[in-house]
Design an enzyme around this catalytic site. Structure first.
Site, short mmCIF file in Angstrom:
data_model
loop_
_atom_site.label_atom_id
_atom_site.label_comp_id
_atom_site.label_asym_id
_atom_site.label_seq_id
_atom_site.Cartn_x
_atom_site.Cartn_y
_atom_site.Cartn_z
N GLU A 176 2.34 -62.62 45.02
CA GLU A 176 2.55 -63.64 44.40
C GLU A 176 1.01 -63.92 43.52
OE1 GLU A 176 3.41 -68.31 45.15
OE2 GLU A 176 4.96 -66.99 46.10
N ASP A 222 -0.45 -67.19 41.09
CA ASP A 222 -0.06 -68.47 40.81
C ASP A 222 -0.99 -68.98 40.09
OD1 ASP A 222 1.79 -68.13 42.73
OD2 ASP A 222 0.85 -69.09 44.23
N GLU A 237 -1.10 -73.12 39.62
CA GLU A 237 -0.40 -74.21 39.85
C GLU A 237 -1.36 -75.56 39.34
OE1 GLU A 237 1.61 -73.46 44.15
OE2 GLU A 237 -0.67 -73.68 44.13
N ASN A 270 -4.13 -68.84 42.80
CA ASN A 270 -4.04 -68.11 43.96
C ASN A 270 -3.33 -66.84 43.83
OD1 ASN A 270 -4.21 -67.86 46.84
ND2 ASN A 270 -2.33 -68.92 47.19
N TRP A 302 1.62 -82.20 49.84
CA TRP A 302 -0.02 -81.57 49.67
C TRP A 302 -0.60 -81.58 48.66
CZ3 TRP A 302 -0.83 -77.48 46.54
CH2 TRP A 302 0.43 -76.97 45.63
N GLY A 317 -4.30 -83.93 49.56
CA GLY A 317 -3.60 -83.69 50.79
C GLY A 317 -2.34 -84.29 51.16
#
Length: 267
Positions: A102, A104, A106, A121, A197, A201
């Site tokens: 993957e 990413d 985001e 990521n 999250w 968080g």
């Protein structure tokens, strides 16, 4: 994990997104979830993906790719967007459910008077426990107009670019070879509820009083080696001994960053 503030004036940069053909959402993508929450318009040149209390939504490319250049122009929802994630990413979980790769982008929503956060990521072979996330604050308001989010992925490196400015580079070295994405991946654009999250968080969940939340997709550019099931290794992508400079797999302009692009990383 790094965290960079928005006090930044980007250097001038080559418009790499002008070098590749525009794809058509009707011809080159399919809804992957959300049904009617995906709306394609402008003869396939634009799309909206929506999140409300019923569902999120997303599109996925009809092809998988062994390396290449992948870019989307995105305008994010405005207002109170805590708990929301808008993602532009590559994955092969459909082909390799137990050891997928993957890459990413985001974009993480926010509570009132706070900015969207950009998170990048990458991982390979299902190595999700190894933290490779990096977060950035954007140097512009991503809700007022379209901005380009680009992934350059080849055997040499992965580069994340925003409006053609590199914000992160992951060089393919022996130290990360087992966790470097190497299998064919499709391209996705999604919006979904990540209340547990996404914002501090999970402190600020999605507030559906402000729904629907709409992310608009504009120009989508891709160039690379389309996956051939008979060539999982992607060897056919490197068959030329003298590739074109515009080849995102092995072209000279794509195997390493220019001095101008390196300046973009110094922020």
């Amino acid at each position: 994990m790094s965290f960079t503030t928005a006090q930044y004036v980007p250097p001038s940069a080559t418009r790499m997104t002008s070098l590749f053909p525009h794809l058509n959402f009707n011809q080159d993508f399919s809804p992957v979830f959300g049904g009617s929450h995906v709306q394609i318009y402008g003869n396939g040149s634009n799309a909206n993906i929506t999140l409300d209390k019923k569902s999120g939504s997303g599109l996925g490319s009809k092809n998988h790719y062994n390396y290449g250049f992948f870019s989307a122009a995105i305008k994010l929802p405005a207002g109170f967007t805590s708990g929301i994630v808008v993602a532009f990413y590559m994955s092969n979980s459909d082909l390799f459910p137990h050891n997928h790769d993957e890459i990413d982008f985001e974009l993480l929503g926010h509570q009132n008077h706070k900015d969207w956060i950009l998170q990048t990521n990458m991982y390979g072979n299902g190595s999700v426990r190894t933290g490779r996330e990096e977060k950035f604050r954007l140097w512009f308001d991503p809700t007022t107009q379209f901005h380009e989010y680009t992934i350059l992925w080849n055997k040499h490196h992965i580069v994340f670019l925003v409006d053609n400015i590199p914000v992160r580079e992951v060089v393919h070295t022996p130290a990360i070879s087992t966790a470097y994405p190497s299998k064919p991946m499709a391209v996705y654009a999604t919006i979904w509820d990540a209340s547990d999250w996404a914002t501090h968080g999970g402190k600020y969940p999605v507030n559906y009083k402000y729904a629907p939340f709409v992310a608009s997709l504009g120009q989508m550019e891709m160039g690379g080696c389309i996956y051939d099931p008979n060539d999982i290794s992607g060897q056919s992508c490197s068959k030329s001994s003298s590739p074109s400079s515009l080849d995102p797999v092995d072209g000279l302009d794509f195997v390493k960053l220019s001095n101008q692009q390196i300046q973009g990383l110094q922020w």
